[in-house]
Design an enzyme around this catalytic site. Structure first.
Site, PDB file in Angstrom:
ATOM      1  N   ASN A  32       2.780   8.517  -0.050  1.00  0.00           N
ATOM      2  CA  ASN A  32       2.575   9.292  -1.279  1.00  0.00           C
ATOM      3  C   ASN A  32       1.975   8.381  -2.352  1.00  0.00           C
ATOM      4  OD1 ASN A  32       4.129  10.967  -3.918  1.00  0.00           O
ATOM      5  ND2 ASN A  32       2.731  11.937  -2.500  1.00  0.00           N
ATOM      6  N   LEU A  33       0.862   7.801  -1.990  1.00  0.00           N
ATOM      7  CA  LEU A  33       0.320   6.679  -2.752  1.00  0.00           C
ATOM      8  C   LEU A  33      -0.330   7.120  -4.063  1.00  0.00           C
ATOM      9  CD1 LEU A  33      -1.253   4.784   0.265  1.00  0.00           C
ATOM     10  CD2 LEU A  33       1.032   4.532  -0.700  1.00  0.00           C
ATOM     11  N   GLY A  36      -0.604   2.970  -8.705  1.00  0.00           N
ATOM     12  CA  GLY A  36       0.263   1.785  -8.689  1.00  0.00           C
ATOM     13  C   GLY A  36       0.199   1.086  -7.328  1.00  0.00           C
ATOM     14  N   HIS A  37       0.279   1.881  -6.256  1.00  0.00           N
ATOM     15  CA  HIS A  37       0.185   1.278  -4.914  1.00  0.00           C
ATOM     16  C   HIS A  37      -1.197   0.654  -4.704  1.00  0.00           C
ATOM     17  CE1 HIS A  37       3.239   4.560  -4.091  1.00  0.00           C
ATOM     18  NE2 HIS A  37       3.851   3.523  -3.586  1.00  0.00           N
ATOM     19  N   GLY A 149       5.759  -4.087  -6.155  1.00  0.00           N
ATOM     20  CA  GLY A 149       5.627  -3.697  -7.556  1.00  0.00           C
ATOM     21  C   GLY A 149       6.820  -4.171  -8.374  1.00  0.00           C
ATOM     22  N   GLU A 150       6.529  -4.594  -9.606  1.00  0.00           N
ATOM     23  CA  GLU A 150       7.622  -4.998 -10.504  1.00  0.00           C
ATOM     24  C   GLU A 150       8.385  -3.789 -11.034  1.00  0.00           C
ATOM     25  OE1 GLU A 150       5.890  -7.504 -13.502  1.00  0.00           O
ATOM     26  OE2 GLU A 150       5.789  -9.232 -12.153  1.00  0.00           O
ATOM     27  N   GLN A 155      14.688  -4.660  -6.669  1.00  0.00           N
ATOM     28  CA  GLN A 155      14.236  -4.767  -5.272  1.00  0.00           C
ATOM     29  C   GLN A 155      13.458  -6.064  -5.063  1.00  0.00           C
ATOM     30  OE1 GLN A 155      12.510  -1.441  -2.794  1.00  0.00           O
ATOM     31  NE2 GLN A 155      10.580  -2.306  -3.491  1.00  0.00           N
ATOM     32  N   LEU A 186       4.319   4.856 -13.208  1.00  0.00           N
ATOM     33  CA  LEU A 186       3.911   5.683 -12.063  1.00  0.00           C
ATOM     34  C   LEU A 186       4.953   5.564 -10.953  1.00  0.00           C
ATOM     35  CD1 LEU A 186       0.041   5.132 -11.785  1.00  0.00           C
ATOM     36  CD2 LEU A 186       1.332   6.695 -13.254  1.00  0.00           C
TER      37      LEU A 186
HETATM   38  O1  PAF Z   1       9.440   0.240  -2.703  1.00  0.00           O
HETATM   39  C1  PAF Z   1       9.348   0.943  -1.673  1.00  0.00           C
HETATM   40  O2  PAF Z   1       8.459   1.803  -1.538  1.00  0.00           O
HETATM   41  C2  PAF Z   1      10.351   0.746  -0.537  1.00  0.00           C
HETATM   42  O3  PAF Z   1      11.610   0.436  -1.040  1.00  0.00           O
HETATM   43  C3  PAF Z   1       9.890  -0.287   0.498  1.00  0.00           C
HETATM   44  C4  PAF Z   1       9.774  -1.668  -0.101  1.00  0.00           C
HETATM   45  C5  PAF Z   1       8.557   0.140   1.101  1.00  0.00           C
HETATM   46  C6  PAF Z   1      10.913  -0.361   1.639  1.00  0.00           C
HETATM   47  O4  PAF Z   1      11.070   0.869   2.277  1.00  0.00           O
END
Ligand code: PAF
Length: 282
Positions: A32-33, A36-37, A149-150, A155, A186
């Site tokens: 679901n990009l 940001g991705h 991403g920050e 995470q 986003l």
């Molecule tokens: O940030 C995300 O989209 C998820 O937590 C990741 C790092 C792809 C792990 O499933």
């Protein structure tokens, strides 16, 4: 662009690239990009000669009452975006290719105590799911570099710590959060917002900015500063879950610190929004 499903195909392609001297950057995603991705992909392209993106909605990081079933899956669109962005390989494994001995896996990774606070306090098991799948993705891809991403600050710290503790030898790169013009970070989950809630949602970023302004002005009454903004958000119809000032490492801040990160999670309608803002040199 190569789109593969099986781990052995992925390994064969990555090994061939390695043999010819390529370096590999990985961008792990759940699909679901959004832009940001794509910014993470662009960064990955700057840092390595080959870019691998994984698209895997990881069941291990969703709680029983969370949105695993309705998490947006938009593979055709995602692949078109990644092809246009110059990605070399997309790995879209089925669950059985990631959790090879059955789901849930017998082996998991927990990064304590940072996984138990903030997000972890509201989503028990979430970071164990994230750390475990990221470790498996690393084992399958064996990248030199991985870009995160920050926006998911906690995470990012957990992945860094895991890589350090377990000596993965992978360089972890954090990339700044992409925002809409009104400040909303986003996120794939923004599409759950109703039109009315979407109009309200930038107040989350505004709360972070207000806390950051207080820190820059020299305030060090962290709890009070956050409580003021929490009350404003609650009055505007949000259900704030946490709003906290921390050191960038997520340690508790002290009055002598100059670098901070402000982190927030708040529910609006049925949608949970998270965001953070780094404040440096004040
Ligand atoms: O940030 C995300 O989209 C998820 O937590 C990741 C790092 C792809 C792990 O499933």
């Amino acid at each position: 662009m190569n789109t593969l499903h099986l781990a052995r195909e992925l390994r064969a392609q990555v090994e061939q690239w390695r043999a010819q001297g390529d370096t590999i950057a990985l961008v792990p995603t759940m699909g679901n990009l959004h832009s940001g991705h794509l910014a993470l992909v662009e960064e990955a392209r700057r840092l390595a000669t080959r870019v691998v993106v994984t698209i895997f909605v990881n069941p291990l990081q969703f709680g029983p009452n969370e949105d695993f079933g309705r998490y947006p899956r938009t593979l055709v669109d995602d692949l078109a975006k990644l092809e246009a962005a110059g990605v070399d390989l997309v790995w879209t494994p089925p669950v059985a290719e990631v959790y090879v001995n059955g789901f849930p896996p017998a082996t998991t990774i927990t990064v304590s105590p940072i996984a138990d606070q903030l997000e972890g306090a509201f989503r028990p098991g979430f970071f164990t799911g994230v750390a475990t799948v990221v470790a498996i993705l690393f084992a399958c891809v064996r990248p030199d570099i991985a870009v995160f991403g920050e926006k998911d600050w906690q995470q990012l710290q957990i992945v860094r710590r895991m890589v350090d503790d377990l000596r993965f030898g992978i360089r972890i790169v954090g990339y700044p959060t992409e925002r809409a013009a009104d400040g909303l970070a986003l996120s794939s989950r923004n599409q759950y917002l109703s039109e009315a809630d979407r109009a309200q949602a930038p107040k989350v970023h505004a709360a972070l900015q207000a806390v950051a302004a207080g820190l820059k002005a020299g305030r060090r009454d962290f709890d009070e500063l956050c409580a003021e903004q929490t009350a404003l958000l609650a009055a505007a119809g949000f259900k704030p879950q946490y709003l906290e000032v921390r050191a960038p490492s997520l340690a508790q801040p002290t009055a002598d610190d100059h670098d901070f990160v402000v982190l927030i999670a708040a529910v609006l309608g049925g949608t949970r929004l998270i965001d953070n803002l780094a404040v440096s040199g004040h």
